[in-house]
Write a protein that holds these residues in place. Sequence first.
Motif, mmCIF file in Angstrom:
data_model
loop_
_atom_site.group_PDB
_atom_site.id
_atom_site.type_symbol
_atom_site.label_atom_id
_atom_site.label_comp_id
_atom_site.label_asym_id
_atom_site.label_seq_id
_atom_site.Cartn_x
_atom_site.Cartn_y
_atom_site.Cartn_z
ATOM 1 N N ALA A 161 0.829 -1.204 0.000
ATOM 2 C CA ALA A 161 0.000 0.000 0.000
ATOM 3 C C ALA A 161 0.865 1.258 0.000
ATOM 4 O O ALA A 161 0.581 2.228 -0.709
ATOM 5 C CB ALA A 161 -0.925 -0.011 1.212
ATOM 6 N N GLN A 162 1.933 1.237 0.788
ATOM 7 C CA GLN A 162 2.820 2.393 0.848
ATOM 8 C C GLN A 162 3.483 2.648 -0.511
ATOM 9 O O GLN A 162 3.610 3.802 -0.943
ATOM 10 C CB GLN A 162 3.887 2.174 1.917
ATOM 11 N N ALA A 163 3.894 1.571 -1.177
ATOM 12 C CA ALA A 163 4.517 1.730 -2.488
ATOM 13 C C ALA A 163 3.521 2.210 -3.535
ATOM 14 O O ALA A 163 3.812 3.127 -4.316
ATOM 15 C CB ALA A 163 5.147 0.403 -2.924
ATOM 16 N N ALA A 164 2.325 1.615 -3.562
ATOM 17 C CA ALA A 164 1.324 1.968 -4.573
ATOM 18 C C ALA A 164 0.852 3.409 -4.419
ATOM 19 O O ALA A 164 0.514 4.066 -5.409
ATOM 20 C CB ALA A 164 0.137 1.015 -4.489
ATOM 21 N N ASN A 165 0.835 3.911 -3.201
ATOM 22 C CA ASN A 165 0.335 5.255 -2.930
ATOM 23 C C ASN A 165 1.150 6.338 -3.632
ATOM 24 O O ASN A 165 0.657 7.443 -3.874
ATOM 25 C CB ASN A 165 0.324 5.515 -1.421
ATOM 26 N N THR A 166 2.398 6.044 -3.953
ATOM 27 C CA THR A 166 3.268 7.041 -4.577
ATOM 28 C C THR A 166 3.412 6.847 -6.076
ATOM 29 O O THR A 166 4.147 7.586 -6.734
ATOM 30 C CB THR A 166 4.676 6.981 -3.941
ATOM 31 N N MET A 167 2.714 5.856 -6.641
ATOM 32 C CA MET A 167 2.892 5.516 -8.058
ATOM 33 C C MET A 167 1.883 6.217 -8.946
ATOM 34 O O MET A 167 0.774 6.549 -8.520
ATOM 35 C CB MET A 167 2.787 3.991 -8.250
ATOM 36 N N GLN A 168 2.271 6.411 -10.186
ATOM 37 C CA GLN A 168 1.393 6.904 -11.234
ATOM 38 C C GLN A 168 1.253 5.814 -12.294
ATOM 39 O O GLN A 168 2.131 4.943 -12.423
ATOM 40 C CB GLN A 168 1.962 8.175 -11.865
ATOM 41 N N PRO A 169 0.137 5.815 -13.066
ATOM 42 C CA PRO A 169 -0.037 4.774 -14.086
ATOM 43 C C PRO A 169 1.183 4.654 -14.991
ATOM 44 O O PRO A 169 1.748 5.644 -15.454
ATOM 45 C CB PRO A 169 -1.268 5.253 -14.862
ATOM 46 N N GLY A 170 1.600 3.397 -15.209
ATOM 47 C CA GLY A 170 2.761 3.128 -16.038
ATOM 48 C C GLY A 170 4.054 2.988 -15.271
ATOM 49 O O GLY A 170 5.071 2.590 -15.847
ATOM 50 N N GLN A 171 4.035 3.270 -13.963
ATOM 51 C CA GLN A 171 5.258 3.200 -13.164
ATOM 52 C C GLN A 171 5.443 1.826 -12.532
ATOM 53 O O GLN A 171 4.490 1.091 -12.309
ATOM 54 C CB GLN A 171 5.237 4.269 -12.059
ATOM 55 N N LEU A 172 6.717 1.516 -12.233
ATOM 56 C CA LEU A 172 7.109 0.289 -11.551
ATOM 57 C C LEU A 172 7.619 0.628 -10.163
ATOM 58 O O LEU A 172 8.125 1.723 -9.927
ATOM 59 C CB LEU A 172 8.221 -0.417 -12.321
ATOM 60 N N ALA A 173 7.493 -0.320 -9.249
ATOM 61 C CA ALA A 173 8.040 -0.149 -7.897
ATOM 62 C C ALA A 173 8.516 -1.500 -7.386
ATOM 63 O O ALA A 173 7.923 -2.536 -7.663
ATOM 64 C CB ALA A 173 6.985 0.425 -6.949
ATOM 65 N N GLY A 174 9.595 -1.479 -6.612
ATOM 66 C CA GLY A 174 10.083 -2.718 -6.018
ATOM 67 C C GLY A 174 11.573 -2.883 -6.204
ATOM 68 O O GLY A 174 12.233 -2.041 -6.833
ATOM 69 N N PRO A 175 12.123 -3.961 -5.652
ATOM 70 C CA PRO A 175 11.429 -5.005 -4.888
ATOM 71 C C PRO A 175 10.926 -4.489 -3.541
ATOM 72 O O PRO A 175 11.636 -3.775 -2.842
ATOM 73 C CB PRO A 175 12.502 -6.075 -4.679
ATOM 74 N N VAL A 176 9.688 -4.854 -3.210
ATOM 75 C CA VAL A 176 9.088 -4.518 -1.927
ATOM 76 C C VAL A 176 9.164 -5.756 -1.042
ATOM 77 O O VAL A 176 8.640 -6.815 -1.404
ATOM 78 C CB VAL A 176 7.622 -4.075 -2.092
ATOM 79 N N GLU A 177 9.813 -5.623 0.104
ATOM 80 C CA GLU A 177 9.996 -6.777 0.987
ATOM 81 C C GLU A 177 8.723 -7.048 1.784
ATOM 82 O O GLU A 177 8.150 -6.156 2.411
ATOM 83 C CB GLU A 177 11.158 -6.541 1.948
ATOM 84 N N LEU A 178 8.279 -8.287 1.735
ATOM 85 C CA LEU A 178 7.133 -8.762 2.504
ATOM 86 C C LEU A 178 7.603 -9.868 3.438
ATOM 87 O O LEU A 178 8.746 -10.327 3.357
ATOM 88 C CB LEU A 178 6.042 -9.295 1.570
#
Length: 467
Positions: free
Chosen positions: A287-304
């Motif tokens: 949720a924290q990563a997605a909150n800062t994204m715009q369409p077309g952007q990538l994020a990660g690796p996000v540690e779970l």
Amino acid sequence: MTMGEFGTLRGNVTRKAGRFALMLGAGALVAGPLAAQAPTPAAAAANQEDPGASAPLDLPANPTIGTPAAPAFRGATAIVNGTIITGTDIDQRLALVMAANRNAMQGEELERLRSQVLSNLIDETLQIQEAEASDVGVSDAEVDATYNRVAQQNFGMTPDQLSAYLNKVKSSPASMKRQIKGELSWQRILRRNVAPFINVSEEEVKERLEKLNADKGTDEYRLGEIFLAATADAKPQVRSQAEQIMDQLRQGGSFVAYARQFSQASTAAVGGDLGWVRLAQLPPELAQAANTMQPGQLAGPVELRGGYSLLYLIDKRQVLVADAREALLSLKQISISFTPGMTQAQVEAKAKNFAADVKTINGCGAAEAGAAAIGADVVSNDNIRIKDLPPQLQDVVMNLPQGGITQPFGSPQEGVRVLMLCGKTEPQTAGGPTFDELMAQIEDERVNKRAQIYLRDLRRDAVIEYN
């Protein structure tokens, strides 16, 4: 068919496969090198009776007894409950990923991908074995039918054309069919052994609907996810693999292709698409990563807790609020092209004249005649969504008045063009999911969680040998 008809869960699946090892046949004949010996006088005399018996045999000094292996033979890389995975299997599956990747990989990066491909093939093998042990195995005819459908729908080819393409990129139809069999097998396992035991009450769905209405106007996200599972001791290696995949995605690799090949979530079969979700439905880290994204952007690796996720934001909208970008447009494209060999000055002059001339066209009704008068072409499209336009044009077109035109855009190679807005149908207010749709969504979420645990248990119980 109802979920209950898929059968009941087998408490403990008994595996009869023991520990297998690849070995040479028993009773090998060679104890050491053979020394060439001269024939005895008696033997030489006996040979005189056979005209060809005295011909030299030209034996090697150190022969190897047994049939030599064929040059194309590839030994086992891993043996999973008795099922062999060869180096050829890995090479051909890796070629599927490489074909979807625009950038060549080599050295350490390629070896990390090979390691991940092997891990995926092991999981795939376990899924196929589990389906067969549960009497829901997938037949070759079903695999072939799906392969034919994938050829047409995903590649726009006939099955024979797809087979030729796979061979050309150094993969094979057999490799893709094995992947298809793994996916179909896993779907059947989940339907039989997991889905019937997922219970979602009406109260839960009503509570989720009430929450949905309370969240009206808040953002929701359509996300793609590649999930790589990792135990505590394997996290450094898995993170390295995730970073390598992320690098390839940033360089233009297909997210859908990588998700299908590498993601260990049940959404891998649909290219990692999580559908529309709100931040509250996601783990806090995602949720924290997605909150800062715009369409077309990538994020990660996000540690779970159980591994790492790579995220791709496909789209974004507001809950129960009409999306202005869903508006349907009626557009006319007016364009000119440039003759090969024109100088830069000539191109600029023609483009400048075109920009001035299109402003004299008096509305959509005069577009064809006006375009003909200035030597331009017209293409009409009466059913295009704003969100389907290139991102840099969306805001421009949304703010055009009826009959308005954009600034010219293009290049000497592609020509220069403008868009004229001839009509707009505003989107209807979003009604949100129905009761049944929301219940199905909650069930899918729970099946996905159980699927990860199920696959983890299959890995833990399997007998796997690496060579």
